[in-house]
Design an enzyme around this catalytic site. Structure first.
Site, PDB file in Angstrom:
ATOM      1  N   SER A  53       1.650  59.771   7.990  1.00  0.00           N
ATOM      2  CA  SER A  53       0.621  59.132   7.174  1.00  0.00           C
ATOM      3  C   SER A  53       1.283  58.421   6.003  1.00  0.00           C
ATOM      4  O   SER A  53       2.348  58.842   5.525  1.00  0.00           O
ATOM      5  CB  SER A  53      -0.362  60.184   6.648  1.00  0.00           C
ATOM      6  OG  SER A  53      -1.240  59.639   5.690  1.00  0.00           O
TER       7      SER A  53
ATOM      8  N   TYR B 145      -3.221  68.119   1.994  1.00  0.00           N
ATOM      9  CA  TYR B 145      -2.901  67.235   3.111  1.00  0.00           C
ATOM     10  C   TYR B 145      -1.622  66.443   2.833  1.00  0.00           C
ATOM     11  O   TYR B 145      -0.747  66.337   3.692  1.00  0.00           O
ATOM     12  CB  TYR B 145      -4.077  66.291   3.357  1.00  0.00           C
ATOM     13  CG  TYR B 145      -3.850  65.274   4.439  1.00  0.00           C
ATOM     14  CD1 TYR B 145      -4.016  65.598   5.780  1.00  0.00           C
ATOM     15  CD2 TYR B 145      -3.476  63.975   4.123  1.00  0.00           C
ATOM     16  CE1 TYR B 145      -3.807  64.655   6.778  1.00  0.00           C
ATOM     17  CE2 TYR B 145      -3.270  63.023   5.113  1.00  0.00           C
ATOM     18  CZ  TYR B 145      -3.439  63.371   6.439  1.00  0.00           C
ATOM     19  OH  TYR B 145      -3.233  62.430   7.418  1.00  0.00           O
TER      20      TYR B 145
END
Length: 354
Positions: free
Chosen positions: A160, A173
């Site tokens: 990501s 996260y």
């Protein structure tokens, strides 16, 4: 040169540019019940692959399996929590027993808590880490233990932009995705040092229109949203399939936001701190009030007995991007660099002639 795949016959033709897939591969996709994982399973199935779908949500898995079969693939549904290393390894045994030797393993599964760090409990933090980071480790362990003796195979890690730059409200996260990056780089160097023909590659993605924003554990007063621009999960699935087909490249940046996030943080992290402190929170929230009855998949799948099948796309389909020139440029960076070099050489010749 061909490497055989046991009873199912040849599956890889290996050349100077890396592995090139042929039909009928065995592919494992974690997080396959919804979002990017589901779109990725369907994308591999369109090639005629045999796809094992791993996730917790049985409604989503069943619907995903129907989609895989509808486009010509073979589906094997394996309900599993990737935080359980033994369960993941057992699932890999079933894949090889029922579909054949695993050619590609794609780690997509994750979960998150959407809240300021001070509002996240230690147990919630541990759960996000166990799924989003250790789930990748467990999947990689299961894949690698089977691929290394055969000296072939590809592992694709879903990274990501937030694994390169942290943002407010997503500390758990972001931390897990940063860990995925470091782990994958270490493994990459080990395999390279062993001259292994097993490849691992990482694909860093931008904000995507997935059901994550419907089922993430949210402690904010408003419902969450991806940071714009928002991309279609099918576009990200195509990027993951492409990475599996070109595994000798160690990492991929997908989407313009990923590029400027990574480069911005490398060049001027202090500016990124200032900018995200001012805009990062509001940019991740909609104007819609959150409710205590909103689903959450942190501890249990959101598509449980009383839940629903969430599908691949979230609720931002009217805003999502289905193409991006950066993705094309990333896939053809070698040709673009060569064309640029040729152009510069041509200019130099013209100048000398003047």
């Amino acid at each position: 040169m061909e490497q055989n795949g046991g009873a199912t016959g040849p599956r890889w033709a290996v050349g100077g540019r890396g592995e090139c897939p042929v039909s009928g591969q065995v592919v494992v996709v974690t997080g396959a019940s919804g979002g990017i994982g589901r779109a990725t399973a369907v994308a591999f199935a369109r090639r005629g692959d045999r796809v094992a779908l791993l996730a917790r949500g049985e409604k989503g898995l069943a619907a995903a399996a129907d989609e895989v079969r509808a486009v010509g693939g073979t589906a094997l549904v394996l309900p599993v929590d990737v935080a359980d290393a033994a369960a993941v390894d057992d699932a890999a045994d079933r894949v090889e027993a029922e579909l054949g030797p695993i050619d590609v393993w794609v780690n997509v599964a994750f979960t998150a808590v959407f809240a300021p760090f001070a509002d996240i409990t230690a147990a919630e933090y541990a759960r996000v880490t166990e799924v989003t980071y250790l789930g990748v480790v467990h999947g990689t362990m299961a894949a690698l233990s089977r691929m290394r003796p055969r000296d072939r195979g590809v592992i694709v890690q879903t990274g990501s932009a937030l694994g390169r730059r942290g943002v407010p409200l997503q500390s758990a996260y972001c931390g897990a995705k940063h860990a995925v990056k470091g782990f994958t780089e270490a493994l990459h160097t080990e395999l390279k040092g062993q001259s292994s023909n097993v490849h691992v590659t990482r694909v860093d993605l931008p904000g995507v229109n997935t059901p994550q924003f419907d089922w993430v554990l949210n402690k904010m007063p408003k419902t969450p949203q991806p940071v714009a621009p928002i991309y279609a999960p099918e576009l990200m699935a195509a990027a993951l399939v492409h990475a599996a087909e070109h595994p000798t490249r160690r990492a991929w940046w997908v989407g313009l936001p990923t590029v400027y996030t990574v480069l911005g943080n490398e060049v001027w992290p202090q500016f990124m701190d200032w900018y995200l402190a001012r805009t990062g929170k509001d940019g991740q929230l909609t104007g819609v009030d959150a409710s205590p009855d909103d689903p959450s998949n942190l501890w249990e799948p959101a598509d449980g007995p009383d839940g629903r099948d969430f599908g691949a796309e979230g609720r931002f389909s009217d805003q999502q991007w289905t193409r991006d020139p950066q993705i094309w440029a990333s896939r053809h960076h070698g040709a673009l660099a060569a064309a640029g070099a040729a152009g510069l050489a041509g200019l130099a010749v013209l100048r000398r002639r003047r």
